[in-house]
Write a protein that holds these residues in place. Structure first.
Motif, PDB file in Angstrom:
ATOM      1  N   VAL A   1     -28.251  12.185  43.223  1.00 44.97           N
ATOM      2  CA  VAL A   1     -27.662  11.726  44.608  1.00 44.97           C
ATOM      3  C   VAL A   1     -28.054  10.371  44.942  1.00 44.97           C
ATOM      4  N   ARG A   2     -29.313  10.094  44.761  1.00 41.13           N
ATOM      5  CA  ARG A   2     -29.812   8.613  44.897  1.00 41.13           C
ATOM      6  C   ARG A   2     -29.229   7.761  43.957  1.00 41.13           C
ATOM      7  N   GLU A   3     -28.816   8.123  42.635  1.00 48.11           N
ATOM      8  CA  GLU A   3     -27.889   6.840  41.867  1.00 48.11           C
ATOM      9  C   GLU A   3     -26.737   6.846  42.530  1.00 48.11           C
ATOM     10  N   GLY A   4     -26.093   7.904  43.014  1.00 45.09           N
ATOM     11  CA  GLY A   4     -24.768   8.057  43.485  1.00 45.09           C
ATOM     12  C   GLY A   4     -24.610   7.246  44.711  1.00 45.09           C
ATOM     13  N   ILE A   5     -25.493   6.666  45.248  1.00 42.67           N
ATOM     14  CA  ILE A   5     -25.399   5.787  46.387  1.00 42.67           C
ATOM     15  C   ILE A   5     -25.541   4.331  46.190  1.00 42.67           C
ATOM     16  N   GLN A   6     -25.989   4.072  45.074  1.00 39.92           N
ATOM     17  CA  GLN A   6     -26.253   2.630  44.397  1.00 39.92           C
ATOM     18  C   GLN A   6     -25.282   1.757  44.483  1.00 39.92           C
ATOM     19  N   PHE A   7     -23.846   2.340  44.428  1.00 38.70           N
ATOM     20  CA  PHE A   7     -22.660   1.158  44.511  1.00 38.70           C
ATOM     21  C   PHE A   7     -22.761   0.772  45.905  1.00 38.70           C
ATOM     22  N   ALA A   8     -23.305   0.917  46.801  1.00 38.73           N
ATOM     23  CA  ALA A   8     -23.182   0.526  48.092  1.00 38.73           C
ATOM     24  C   ALA A   8     -24.201  -0.913  48.324  1.00 38.73           C
ATOM     25  N   PHE A   9     -25.019  -1.157  47.171  1.00 37.38           N
ATOM     26  CA  PHE A   9     -26.007  -2.077  47.362  1.00 37.38           C
ATOM     27  C   PHE A   9     -25.731  -3.381  46.457  1.00 37.38           C
ATOM     28  N   VAL A  10     -24.444  -2.977  45.804  1.00 32.81           N
ATOM     29  CA  VAL A  10     -24.277  -4.327  44.753  1.00 32.81           C
ATOM     30  C   VAL A  10     -22.738  -4.349  44.874  1.00 32.81           C
ATOM     31  N   ASP A  11     -22.225  -5.616  44.437  1.00 26.02           N
ATOM     32  CA  ASP A  11     -21.132  -6.053  44.444  1.00 26.02           C
ATOM     33  C   ASP A  11     -20.178  -5.257  43.711  1.00 26.02           C
ATOM     34  N   THR A  12     -19.233  -4.308  44.288  1.00 23.81           N
ATOM     35  CA  THR A  12     -18.366  -3.457  43.579  1.00 23.81           C
ATOM     36  C   THR A  12     -16.888  -3.687  44.010  1.00 23.81           C
ATOM     37  N   SER A  13     -16.223  -3.427  42.946  1.00 19.47           N
ATOM     38  CA  SER A  13     -14.647  -3.745  43.177  1.00 19.47           C
ATOM     39  C   SER A  13     -14.417  -2.408  44.114  1.00 19.47           C
ATOM     40  N   TYR A  14     -13.056  -2.367  44.700  1.00 19.87           N
ATOM     41  CA  TYR A  14     -12.743  -1.284  45.736  1.00 19.87           C
ATOM     42  C   TYR A  14     -12.183  -0.205  44.904  1.00 19.87           C
ATOM     43  N   ASP A  15     -11.803  -0.276  43.788  1.00 20.28           N
ATOM     44  CA  ASP A  15     -11.266   0.767  42.719  1.00 20.28           C
ATOM     45  C   ASP A  15     -12.665   1.664  42.359  1.00 20.28           C
ATOM     46  N   LEU A  16     -13.690   0.846  42.002  1.00 16.31           N
ATOM     47  CA  LEU A  16     -14.991   1.596  41.637  1.00 16.31           C
ATOM     48  C   LEU A  16     -15.635   2.254  42.608  1.00 16.31           C
TER      49      LEU A  16
ATOM     50  N   ILE B   1     -44.842  25.662  45.229  1.00 13.88           N
ATOM     51  CA  ILE B   1     -44.324  24.494  45.863  1.00 13.88           C
ATOM     52  C   ILE B   1     -44.100  23.255  44.766  1.00 13.88           C
ATOM     53  N   ASP B   2     -45.396  23.401  43.809  1.00 17.53           N
ATOM     54  CA  ASP B   2     -45.414  22.134  42.815  1.00 17.53           C
ATOM     55  C   ASP B   2     -43.826  22.365  41.786  1.00 17.53           C
ATOM     56  N   SER B   3     -43.655  23.630  41.649  1.00 16.47           N
ATOM     57  CA  SER B   3     -42.531  23.832  40.580  1.00 16.47           C
ATOM     58  C   SER B   3     -40.985  23.244  41.436  1.00 16.47           C
ATOM     59  N   PHE B   4     -41.222  23.744  42.822  1.00 21.35           N
ATOM     60  CA  PHE B   4     -40.076  23.550  43.532  1.00 21.35           C
ATOM     61  C   PHE B   4     -39.846  22.153  43.826  1.00 21.35           C
ATOM     62  N   THR B   5     -40.947  21.370  44.185  1.00 22.50           N
ATOM     63  CA  THR B   5     -40.797  19.868  44.418  1.00 22.50           C
ATOM     64  C   THR B   5     -40.451  19.088  43.025  1.00 22.50           C
ATOM     65  N   ASP B   6     -40.839  19.543  41.919  1.00 25.02           N
ATOM     66  CA  ASP B   6     -40.218  18.794  40.731  1.00 25.02           C
ATOM     67  C   ASP B   6     -39.128  19.186  40.472  1.00 25.02           C
ATOM     68  N   GLU B   7     -38.500  20.291  40.503  1.00 24.81           N
ATOM     69  CA  GLU B   7     -36.913  20.911  40.583  1.00 24.81           C
ATOM     70  C   GLU B   7     -36.170  20.148  41.556  1.00 24.81           C
ATOM     71  N   MET B   8     -36.542  20.007  42.740  1.00 24.30           N
ATOM     72  CA  MET B   8     -35.641  19.420  43.705  1.00 24.30           C
ATOM     73  C   MET B   8     -35.715  17.923  43.635  1.00 24.30           C
ATOM     74  N   ILE B   9     -36.677  17.040  43.267  1.00 27.39           N
ATOM     75  CA  ILE B   9     -36.575  15.755  42.983  1.00 27.39           C
ATOM     76  C   ILE B   9     -35.754  15.286  41.911  1.00 27.39           C
ATOM     77  N   GLU B  10     -35.999  16.263  41.081  1.00 28.98           N
ATOM     78  CA  GLU B  10     -34.991  16.280  39.715  1.00 28.98           C
ATOM     79  C   GLU B  10     -33.448  16.386  40.144  1.00 28.98           C
ATOM     80  N   LYS B  11     -33.035  17.251  40.707  1.00 25.31           N
ATOM     81  CA  LYS B  11     -31.847  17.453  41.442  1.00 25.31           C
ATOM     82  C   LYS B  11     -31.232  16.470  42.293  1.00 25.31           C
ATOM     83  N   MET B  12     -32.300  15.799  42.942  1.00 22.69           N
ATOM     84  CA  MET B  12     -32.025  14.762  43.982  1.00 22.69           C
ATOM     85  C   MET B  12     -31.576  13.360  43.137  1.00 22.69           C
ATOM     86  N   GLN B  13     -32.103  13.364  41.854  1.00 22.42           N
ATOM     87  CA  GLN B  13     -31.842  12.001  41.279  1.00 22.42           C
ATOM     88  C   GLN B  13     -30.331  11.550  41.169  1.00 22.42           C
TER      89      GLN B  13
END
Length: 693
Positions: free
Chosen positions: A571-586, A557-569
């Motif tokens: 996704v987490r970065e991919g939603i950041q556009f919604a929290f800052v002023d971003t142009s429609y094209d971007l 479970i230690d290895s699985f947790t590390d692997e999934m948190i790395e894979k999740m990064q």
């Protein structure tokens, strides 16, 4: 009372004054140029209008004149700016309400030979400060200061310690020579205002530019000129601010000496050492109730709970107690910091606590005030005051259910239970608080022939220090790499008591990396020996296979947790556009990148929902959110606005998923360590000659 000003203070004060003179000369020169620009632009603007009167020349003339006015206004707007301290979280108190407290303040004021505060306020936090509403004219006009005292501080010190803390605050204004610090502070505020406090100015010029396209042209030119002025001022700001920070640190030492002369060295030392623990305990109570907002649980008095938490942590860390308060030591303060890298933080406004304590101990002034009563006794009807501040603390929270108040007994029970869920048995001496059990081949290790140490050696203070030494070396290496890359603007640093330059980093880093490798190998060897120790224990009780299975499950479970948190990064970065002023094209580009990531994410969630080790961690609220999110196939952005409800599904799913991963990992780690703790305690009962934790 007179405390001499140190030669170092005089030297740094001189540097601060020199930087102010440099700023003043440069500023006056810029004002002169801006005045000439304004006069010239106004003259040319009028000339253009008079030469050929028309709508276009009128717009050109006014726009040109406006450009000069706005540039000059940028340089002088701070004269009209007043900084008013927010008092909404404060409660003003008076002498009639708390005579003993005010008598103490008056006594300190008399000894320090300064003025009584204009007003005295109480706040909820762990702090004490002198403040005032400042403006440009504050440098020339006498201003009465206000005193702010945190009830969270009063709640965690003795009367003698509290007197020393207040004496320190008034010590900042005890002598004429200290006024240079206040002057430098105000100059610093002036430069900051011109550089960064420009929202009102930008609103004015934006409205002006919106009147006419011709006006907008000259506004753009003016903006470029102002940008050039700001570049010059930023360079000056660094010089003035660095010198101000140096002076500020010296002022702290001076104020400490004033406090020591009033109360003695020890009361300020003991209060400084306890300050972090007091604040950490206060924040722990606040965090506890932040987690209870959805359940509409609050309290009518946070301060008895703060006292409980502080005692709880003190006992957990095996601190001694004086006057019913934890006696924090310098060693305890730095117990987790084994760094040998010493970089003077040139931007710090306060010296390190250890440096302040060394100077106070060097003064060695005998304790003058021996009043060891709780400082809260200085308040008349202290409980009523605490409840008033607590009510103010919770007043901004909107509860959606009927509110229930948690009494002290309920808080103690729930806090202790929550703490137990994220901590490990004290029998391990904190060995696992900062690290995870290392991975190793269970069967190969089982065959090792090593001298298995006794329990106390495996979890000794030295063994724990090795863990935190490794962490500190890792941080030191990262910092040195940043220094080598030029990310730290420093000329030199100390490592292990030896001075180096940034050019030496290439030589030092490999040496530390070698030491880090050896330290980690020692920790790994100790972890294997720990396994063998408990494996021998388990063989005697017929539970060896269960222990092996717990280790194996933990490693998985230690290895699985590390692997999934790395894979999740991504996704987490991919939603950041919604929290800052971003142009429609971007936004559309970001959505296209997010789409394939979400397909994988939904698969991971579906898999997790079926895994037995996570079932107890998934709440009905989480399960409902996941169900809606997995079924969602629409868009988060319709070309005009966001679909906030759908974005919340995604955002909550990310947070819930990581919470479940972390919870599952923690659960397995606790199962393993609890099993080992039981093995040791059962063995101790069988052979009671050895006392355990």
């Amino acid at each position: 009372m007179k405390v001499s000003v140190s030669p170092e203070f005089k030297k740094i004060a001189g540097q601060a004054i020199s930087s102010i003179i440099l700023f003043t000369v440069t500023y006056l020169f810029l004002v002169l140029l801006a005045s000439a620009l304004m006069a010239g632009s106004v003259y040319l603007g009028i000339l253009i209008i008079l030469l050929k009167p028309s709508f276009i020349t009128l717009a050109l003339g006014i726009g040109l004149a406006g450009m000069g006015v706005f540039v000059l206004f940028f340089l002088v707007k701070f004269i009209f700016k007043k900084h008013v301290t927010d008092r909404s979280h404060l409660v003003e108190i008076h002498k009639e309400q708390h005579p003993e407290l005010f008598a103490m303040i008056q006594s300190i004021v008399d000894k320090v030979q300064t003025k009584f505060p204009k007003k005295v306020y109480l706040s909820s936090e762990v702090n004490a400060a002198v403040f005032y509403d400042s403006s440009f004219w504050s440098m020339f006009l006498p201003i009465r200061k206000n005193l702010q005292i945190g009830v969270g501080l009063i709640n965690t010190v003795t009367v003698a310690e509290f007197e020393a803390i207040l004496a320190h605050e008034f010590g900042h204004f005890s002598q004429r020579s200290m006024k240079v610090g206040s002057y430098v502070y105000n100059v610093n505020q002036v430069i900051y205002n011109m550089l960064y406090d420009n929202s009102g100015y930008q609103t004015i010029i934006s409205k002006w530019a919106g009147v006419s396209d011709w006006f907008a042209i000259f506004v753009k030119i003016g903006v470029y000129i102002v940008a050039g002025i700001q570049w010059v001022l930023k360079k000056l700001y660094e010089v003035v601010n660095l010198n101000y920070m140096k002076l500020s640190r010296e002022m702290e030492f001076h104020a400490d000496e004033v406090a020591a002369n009033i109360s003695g060295s020890k009361p300020l030392v003991t209060s400084l050492l306890r300050l972090d623990l007091a604040n950490h305990s206060y924040q722990a109570v606040i965090n506890f109730y932040n987690e209870k907002i959805a359940a509409a649980v609050k309290t009518d008095n946070v301060y008895p709970q703060q006292q409980f938490v502080m005692s709880f942590y003190g006992k957990e860390d095996k601190l001694s107690f004086e006057n019913n308060l934890p006696a924090v030591t310098v060693n305890h303060l730095n117990r987790y910091n084994k760094s040998r890298l010493n970089i003077t933080d040139q931007w710090a406004s306060h010296p390190a606590t250890e440096d302040r304590i060394k100077k106070l101990e060097a003064l060695n002034i005998a304790t003058i005030n021996n009043d060891n009563r709780p400082a809260r006794e200085l308040l008349q009807n202290a409980t009523d005051v605490e409840k008033q501040l607590t009510e103010k603390l919770f007043s901004g929270i909107q509860y959606e259910k009927e509110i229930s108040n948690a009494m002290l007994d309920q808080f103690v029970q729930e806090f202790s239970k929550d703490h137990e869920a994220v901590t490990f048995d004290g029998i391990f001496n904190g060995y696992y608080n900062g690290k995870q059990p290392n991975h190793f081949d269970i069967e190969e290790t089982r065959k090792d022939i090593v001298a298995v140490k006794d329990f106390d050696q495996l979890f000794s203070d030295d063994a724990v220090d090795q863990v935190y030494l490794a962490m500190s070396m890792e941080r030191d290496i990262e910092t040195l790499k940043m220094i080598a890359q030029g990310n730290h603007n420093i000329k030199s640093f100390d490592y292990d008591g030896i001075k180096y330059t940034p050019q030496d980093c290439a030589t030092i880093i490999p040496v530390i990396e070698k030491e880090l490798y050896e330290t980690k190998e020692n920790i790994l060897k100790n972890d294997k020996t720990i396994f063998l120790y408990f494996y021998n224990r388990a063989q005697k009780t017929g539970t060896a296979e269960e222990l092996k299975q717990l280790y194996s499950s933990y490693f998985i479970i230690d290895s699985f947790t590390d692997e999934m948190i790395e894979k999740m990064q991504p996704v987490r970065e991919g939603i950041q556009f919604a929290f800052v002023d971003t142009s429609y094209d971007l936004i559309h580009i970001a959505m296209d990148k997010l789409s394939p990531l979400e397909k994988d994410f939904k698969t991971w969630i579906s898999d997790t929902l079926t895994r037995s080790e996570y079932q107890s961690l998934i709440t009905p609220e989480m399960r409902e959110n996941f169900k809606k999110y997995i079924a969602f196939e629409g868009k988060y952005f319709n070309g005009v606005a966001y679909d906030n409800e759908s974005l919340s599904l995604l955002y909550n799913s990310i947070n819930y998923y990581q919470e479940i991963l972390s919870g599952g990992f923690m659960k397995k780690k606790k199962e393993l360590l609890q099993f080992q703790a039981r093995l040791e305690r059962d063995a101790t009962i069988a052979w009671p000659s050895r006392k355990v934790g």
